[in-house]
Design a protein around this motif. Structure first.
Motif, PDB file in Angstrom:
ATOM      1  N   GLN A   1       0.720   3.144  -7.558  1.00 57.69           N
ATOM      2  CA  GLN A   1       0.067   2.802  -6.301  1.00 57.69           C
ATOM      3  C   GLN A   1       0.969   1.903  -5.464  1.00 57.69           C
TER       4      GLN A   1
ATOM      5  N   ALA B   1       3.669   3.820  -3.753  1.00 56.51           N
ATOM      6  CA  ALA B   1       3.204   4.721  -2.700  1.00 56.51           C
ATOM      7  C   ALA B   1       3.143   4.022  -1.354  1.00 56.51           C
ATOM      8  N   ALA B   2       3.122   2.712  -1.336  1.00 56.74           N
ATOM      9  CA  ALA B   2       2.991   1.984  -0.074  1.00 56.74           C
ATOM     10  C   ALA B   2       3.737   0.655  -0.164  1.00 56.74           C
TER      11      ALA B   2
ATOM     12  N   THR C   1      -0.152  -3.174   4.925  1.00 60.84           N
ATOM     13  CA  THR C   1       0.429  -2.053   4.204  1.00 60.84           C
ATOM     14  C   THR C   1       0.643  -0.873   5.130  1.00 60.84           C
ATOM     15  N   CYS C   2       1.686  -0.115   4.823  1.00 63.19           N
ATOM     16  CA  CYS C   2       1.949   1.164   5.466  1.00 63.19           C
ATOM     17  C   CYS C   2       1.939   2.209   4.360  1.00 63.19           C
ATOM     18  N   GLU C   3       0.993   3.120   4.424  1.00 62.93           N
ATOM     19  CA  GLU C   3       0.892   4.171   3.415  1.00 62.93           C
ATOM     20  C   GLU C   3       1.921   5.265   3.705  1.00 62.93           C
ATOM     21  N   LYS C   4       2.109   6.171   2.761  1.00 60.33           N
ATOM     22  CA  LYS C   4       3.088   7.256   2.904  1.00 60.33           C
ATOM     23  C   LYS C   4       2.881   8.071   4.177  1.00 60.33           C
TER      24      LYS C   4
ATOM     25  N   GLN D   1     -10.042  -3.131   2.864  1.00 60.19           N
ATOM     26  CA  GLN D   1      -9.011  -2.684   3.783  1.00 60.19           C
ATOM     27  C   GLN D   1      -9.607  -2.510   5.171  1.00 60.19           C
TER      28      GLN D   1
ATOM     29  N   ALA E   1      -5.284   5.447   9.865  1.00 62.26           N
ATOM     30  CA  ALA E   1      -6.124   4.637   8.976  1.00 62.26           C
ATOM     31  C   ALA E   1      -7.597   4.770   9.359  1.00 62.26           C
TER      32      ALA E   1
ATOM     33  N   ARG F   1      -9.104   7.857   7.940  1.00 67.10           N
ATOM     34  CA  ARG F   1      -9.499   7.670   6.540  1.00 67.10           C
ATOM     35  C   ARG F   1     -10.843   6.962   6.442  1.00 67.10           C
TER      36      ARG F   1
ATOM     37  N   CYS G   1       6.831   0.791   7.473  1.00 65.18           N
ATOM     38  CA  CYS G   1       6.953   2.245   7.381  1.00 65.18           C
ATOM     39  C   CYS G   1       8.404   2.694   7.334  1.00 65.18           C
TER      40      CYS G   1
END
Length: 115
Positions: free
Chosen positions: A18, A21-22, A47-50, A64, A71, A74, A113
């Motif tokens: 996890q 991944a970010a 955080t910056c996700e994939k 979050q 985002a 989501r 990112c």
């Protein structure tokens, strides 16, 4: 006995995957500046996700808060423990009735990112 060793190993692997991944960092009111700090909290994690989704995370609850459209999508899809960012946004003292701008936070999260 094997199960006692296997469960912690599985948990550790899940956390490591996890984290990879970010990108996650912690930012504070001190770092961003008191005049630009948009939150009612002293610090948040970013955080910056994939996929480029940007989130602010409350370090004490791990909730979050979406910072961009990816985002927010989501959040609308019910993925994760997401809350509205308005919950932790501070009032803009220079403009009564308005919330502080998130732009300094979004800019800082966006830097993750590119890493």
């Amino acid at each position: 006995m094997l199960l006692k060793k296997l469960i912690p190993a599985c948990v550790l692997m899940a956390l490591c995957s996890q984290a990879m991944a970010a990108q996650i960092i912690t930012v504070s009111r001190f770092e961003i500046g008191k005049e630009k700090w948009p939150f009612t909290r002293e610090e948040v994690m970013l955080t910056c996700e994939k996929d480029g989704a940007l989130f602010a995370i409350n370090p004490s609850t791990l909730l979050q808060y979406p910072l961009n459209d990816k985002a927010l999508a989501r959040a609308n899809a019910g993925q994760g423990t997401l809350q509205s960012i308005d919950i932790i946004l501070a009032e803009d003292k220079a403009h009564p009735g308005q919330k502080m701008s998130l732009q300094p936070i979004v800019d800082r999260a966006q830097q993750l990112c590119s890493k």
